[in-house]
Structure formats: C-alpha cells, structure tokens
Design an enzyme around this catalytic site. Structure first.
Site, PDB file in Angstrom:
ATOM      1  NE  ARG A 222      -4.264  -1.515   0.147  1.00  0.00           N
ATOM      2  CZ  ARG A 222      -4.394  -2.591  -0.636  1.00  0.00           C
ATOM      3  NH1 ARG A 222      -3.422  -2.920  -1.477  1.00  0.00           N
ATOM      4  NH2 ARG A 222      -5.485  -3.319  -0.599  1.00  0.00           N
TER       5      ARG A 222
ATOM      6  CG  HIS B 136      -2.701  -1.042  -6.758  1.00  0.00           C
ATOM      7  ND1 HIS B 136      -3.107  -0.343  -5.644  1.00  0.00           N
ATOM      8  CD2 HIS B 136      -2.701  -2.351  -6.385  1.00  0.00           C
ATOM      9  CE1 HIS B 136      -3.356  -1.180  -4.651  1.00  0.00           C
ATOM     10  NE2 HIS B 136      -3.108  -2.416  -5.076  1.00  0.00           N
TER      11      HIS B 136
ATOM     12  CD  GLU C 160      -2.501   3.006  -5.427  1.00  0.00           C
ATOM     13  OE1 GLU C 160      -3.544   2.450  -5.817  1.00  0.00           O
ATOM     14  OE2 GLU C 160      -1.570   2.415  -4.900  1.00  0.00           O
TER      15      GLU C 160
END
Ligand code: DGY
Length: 336
Positions: free
Chosen positions: A251, A299, A280
């Site tokens: 993360r 991601h 993000e």
C-alpha cells in the site's frame, strides 16, 4: 448495452445487492443471476454520493479498495445490510470495527493473488536494480550510440540479502523466489515468527534496524494500519545501504512519498520499484515521475487472469454466503 441493463436494480424479489465496479464474469455472472444487482457501469469509481445512493437498501455490497466503507456508508446502506465483500485481499478501505459493531460481515480475497503479487514484487526488484525501464527510455530517445563500459551499471542480485517486512503469504512467496531463484539470504521483520520460512529457507527474523542496515533489497508486504503507516520515512531510508533497492507492492501510505523522493534524488538509496503510490493515481506533476531510478506501475500486482478470476469467485461466494447469513468463504470478521 449489457452493462446498462446490469446497472439498474430490477425490483425483483431477489436480494438487492450492489457491485461498485464491473468485476470478472467468473464472479459477476453468479451475482447477477441470483440477486437484484446494481453494477456500477463506469471504469471510474462511483462518486461518493452515487455510491451512497447505490448501496441504499442493499443486503450485500461488493466493494473495491477505492471505496471507503465507514459509518457513513453503513448509514446510507441501512440496517438490512448483511455483508460487504471486498474485491481485494487488503481491507484498509473498510472500518472493520464499525462493521462488526453493526453486525455486518466483511470478506476479502486472499491466496489467489499471492504468487502474482510476489512475481510483481520480484519483477520490480529486477527492473529497478538493473535499470531496465530507464534503459528502455534511453533506447526510445535515440541515445543508444555505442556499448558503454560504464553505462547503465546496476546492482547484482545473485546471493545478495533481501529484507522482507511482513512475512505473511505474499512475503513468503517473495522469499521463495529470492532464495530459490537467486540464492539470497533472507532477513525478515514481523510481529510474529514464521517458523516455516525459517525452516525451509533459513530466513532470520530481525529487528527493523538490522534489516534496513543489512539488506540489499527491502520489500514491504505488510498491511496498512495506524502502526505501519509511514514506516518507510527519511529515518528508515537513511538506515539503508546507499546501494539498496526499495520495493512496495502493498500500500502506498506505507512509505512517506516526499521522503522516498528525497532519498532517491539524493542517492540515499539506489532505486525503488513501486506498484502502489499515495495517492493513487499518482499526480502527473509528481516529481517522483521524473526520477530515472524509480519504476512505477499502476497497482497491477494481482492483474493476472487466474488471480482476478479467483478474486471474483471468492468475492461472489462471500457476498452470496453473507446475504444468506452464513459464514463467509474468506471472512475478515465473525471468523468463528
Ligand atoms: C489487494 O487485493 O489488496 C490488492 O492491492 C489489489 O489486488
């Protein structure tokens, strides 16, 4: 057209559920067949007000890591909500304590993405250590004029030391790749000892400072919580070798973005490979994007066919079991 048809509640006697993004058919088809399902039709996440409207009156919701599931969400859904099935192994987007207090089951999708995520961590490790993306940019820019004895020199992988922070399923899969494929020494830091990884791979559990100081590569595989948030900050980077490579596939908020930028810019560490950022998506004006020694992916660690189909199957199982009031296949709370 099919998407539009899926995206409105039909008002049948079937249980009312919402799915906040189109997920693979391996799970979605079963959900739409047995529920009165609203499926958010856009690739972009629903705006907050649209999400809150969509979940109103639902017995179950399939969420993504971009949906904040908190008191406001539960209030908007109403007291009939039985289950929130997160299409992810991580669940830092969910206030689990609040869900438990309200009797809402929470599910996640572990195991099926373990190897894909470890593969991505290792791919980023090689890419950052051997300057692969930077070299590709060099070729595309027409700068490749000759073979350069001192050009594009990276760091070696063979028999180096990997420091793994968070020795759970994915950390172990990463350790196996590093040990079996590249003969690396494994150090790890975790609240709990992992006897299997110690026995099978000769891994050694160490304090964080020892891991940072001795590792050639530091790969983070821990969950995001108030203890781990920002654990990779300027102090941590300063303890790492100047030749070290930092990998984050877990993360973004586990590292302090500005501190990582400074460490890469100033040569405190050699390179980084990130599958996650904070926020993000990363802003296109973010200075990290102009650093050649930072490899960034959007991601995508779980983005393989079998992982995403597996995640969809588990998410559907969790949802369908939850609306029947039964134990979930992969429960986060109510595990008994
Ligand atoms: C997860 O599952 O938590 C990943 O971040 C996305 O697959």
């Amino acid at each position: 057209m099919a998407l539009q048809a899926e995206s409105a509640h039909q008002g049948t006697s079937k249980p009312k559920v919402a799915v906040t993004r189109k997920i693979p058919a391996a799970g979605l088809d079963r959900i739409t067949a047995s529920c009165d399902a609203f499926v958010w039709p856009d690739p972009m996440p629903p705006p907050r007000d649209a999400l809150l409207r969509a979940v109103a009156g639902c017995e179950g919701v399939v969420t993504l890591l971009t949906d904040a599931v908190n008191g406001e969400f539960f209030d908007a859904a109403g007291p009939q909500l039985k289950v929130v099935s997160n299409f992810a192994v991580g669940f830092n987007n969910i206030d689990v304590a609040e869900a438990t207090r309200r009797g809402v089951r929470i599910g996640n999708t572990p195991n099926v993405l373990t190897d894909a995520t470890a593969d991505m961590a290792f791919a980023l490790l090689i890419a950052a250590a051997r300057r692969i993306v930077e070299s590709r940019d060099y070729v595309l820019a027409g700068k490749w004029k000759t073979w350069e004895p001192e050009g594009h020199v990276g760091v070696d992988l063979w028999e180096r030391t990997i420091g793994i922070v968070g020795m759970g399923r994915i950390g172990m899969a990463m350790a196996r790749r590093c040990r079996g494929g590249w003969g690396m020494r494994i150090l790890y830091h975790d609240r709990f000892a992992n006897e299997q990884v110690e026995r099978e791979l000769g891994a050694r559990r160490v304090e964080m400072d020892e891991l940072l100081g001795e590792s050639d590569f530091v790969s983070v595989h821990t969950d995001l919580n108030e203890t781990t948030r920002g654990m990779f900050n300027s102090g941590a980077f300063a303890k790492m070798k100047r030749s070290a490579v930092f990998i984050n596939t877990a993360r973004g908020p586990l590292h302090v973005h500005a501190d990582l930028h400074a460490a890469l810019r100033d040569g405190t560490i050699f390179a980084a490979g990130l599958d996650v950022t904070d926020p993000e998506p990363i802003s296109m004006s973010d200075p990290l994007l102009s650093l050649p020694n930072c490899v960034i992916a959007p991601h995508i660690a779980s983005a393989t066919v079998s992982s995403r189909n597996g995640m969809a199957e588990i998410a559907a199982d969790n949802l369908l079991l939850g609306i029947q009031g039964r134990s979930l296949r992969c429960p986060v709370n109510f595990q008994a």
